[in-house]
Scaffold this active site. Structure first.
Site, short mmCIF file in Angstrom:
data_model
loop_
_atom_site.label_atom_id
_atom_site.label_comp_id
_atom_site.label_asym_id
_atom_site.label_seq_id
_atom_site.Cartn_x
_atom_site.Cartn_y
_atom_site.Cartn_z
CB CYS A 191 1.53 12.77 2.14
SG CYS A 191 0.89 12.75 3.81
CB CYS A 350 -0.46 -11.32 -8.79
SG CYS A 350 -1.04 -11.31 -7.09
#
Ligand SMILES: [Zn+2]
Length: 392
Positions: A191, A350
């Site tokens: 959470c 990336c």
């Protein structure tokens, strides 16, 4: 049973219970003599503890070693601003006694571990699972099965909650019948990484309190053999039928787990209580991936033991990059790893998540056990968190 078995104080205090035929004097006396162990005084534990105390549950055990953090207050309503920095167990005990001074509270200022779990569980009639992590959840389950005690389960994540009652001795499944093993560490965001709507633990925790009271008074239909799944955004409650797995390693016909075990390698986030996480391993989440939210948390509140690695090419980095990220193009990563600490934590990204996955596979093979590929890459990041970012 007649009313003389309750004191005048109790008759006044529990008047609205006493006039319910399903509770009455007998049910109230059951509540007053009941012993309930609650694991955690966080988001789920808050409503559970407050409602059980108010209902007159006579003995409440509370396993909690954490302290109140300001970020807890959005959902952990048993604690207040003035409790920040104090032990949650102390703060919760004070609130319980304010609600009901007749309640006996045993605060266990420890984490639940395999050395204390069984002894603790055996001393109580039923257990409420208000944990926030898989190792503890499995430990709670296993100890409850071994001790033959019902386990009132709840978990929350973002806008979704689940609740059930795991009680093999009453014919239902245990948690392991549904989830035999925890997902790999890092596979499921916590959470703290994924967030949770503050009111959600209030709803799920109240359902757990309701189930506990039903079990104590022996009335109604407990959530045995049923998993309640609640979506607070769509406001839908679904009930999934679940059943005991005869091949379950814990509660099956030929159990292979005969003593308590602890799963390691999970980030327990000791300073930021995180509430429960739900199992999304069924949704095909790769154990090498981590959520965008984990990256955001690192950007917003950098943890000095974590590095954001950008494995794109310098030209791509020039178009856009994430503040604080270290550029190491994939082709040069193997060499660069030699100068990097394999015990540190790495969030690798990336453009879209493919090259970073390759990078993480390489890193894991080299012993970098805490390396994760950020799902969706910088494109997803820009869409989700930074609309001003130039993308390509
Ligand atoms: Zn089972």
């Amino acid at each position: 049973m007649n009313g003389d078995q309750l004191s005048a104080f109790e008759k006044r205090r529990y008047a609205r219970h006493l006039i319910l035929p399903e509770v009455g004097v007998e049910g109230q006396r059951s509540l007053l003599s009941a012993r309930v162990l609650c694991i955690g005084a966080g988001g789920l534990g808050s409503p559970v503890l407050m409602y059980l105390a108010a209902a007159g549950v006579g003995h409440i055990g509370l396993v909690e070693f954490d302290r109140v953090d300001e970020s807890n207050l959005q959902r952990q309503i048993i604690h207040g601003q003035s409790d920040v920095g104090q032990f949650k167990g102390e703060s919760a005990r004070r609130k319980i006694l304010e609600i009901n001074p007749e309640c006996h509270v045993e605060w266990i200022n420890e984490s639940l571990h395999k050395g204390n779990a069984l002894d603790l569980v055996r001393r109580y009639d039923l257990v409420i699972d208000g944990t926030d992590n898989f190792p503890t959840r499995f430990l709670v389950n296993d100890a409850c099965v071994m001790a033959g005690k019902p386990n009132v389960y709840g978990s929350i994540f973002r806008f979704e909650g689940q609740a059930s009652v795991f009680a093999p001795t009453m014919g239902g499944p245990c948690y392991r019948c549904l989830f035999p093993e925890p997902p790999p560490p890092g596979a499921v965001p916590s959470c703290a990484e994924g967030g949770v709507l503050g009111v959600l633990p209030g709803i799920i925790g109240s359902i757990q309190a309701n189930e506990a009271i039903k079990l104590i008074i022996g009335k109604g239909e407990p959530l045995i053999n049923r998993l309640l799944v609640m979506d607070s955004l769509g406001m839908e409650f679904r009930i999934l039928k679940i059943q005991r797995d005869p091949g379950c390693a814990m509660c099956g016909n030929h159990p292979t787990i005969t003593e308590l075990m602890e799963y390691t390698g999970y980030c327990s986030l000791p300073h930021h209580e995180t509430d429960a996480v739900t199992d999304s391993s069924r949704e095909g989440v790769s154990p090498l991936e981590i959520s965008l939210e984990a990256l955001r948390d690192q950007v917003m509140a950098p943890d000095c033991n974590t590095t954001i690695l950008d494995v794109r090419e310098p030209g791509e980095h020039a178009i856009c990059h994430i503040e604080g990220a270290r550029l190491v193009p994939l082709g040069r990563l193997a060499e660069a790893l030699e100068g990097m600490d394999p015990s540190a934590r790495y969030l690798v990204h990336c453009k879209s998540g493919k090259r970073s996955m390759e990078a993480v596979e390489l890193m894991r093979a080299r012993g970098f056990t805490q390396a994760w590929s950020v799902r969706g890459g910088i494109i997803a990041w820009a869409e989700e968190f930074d609309s001003s970012m130039t993308t390509y």
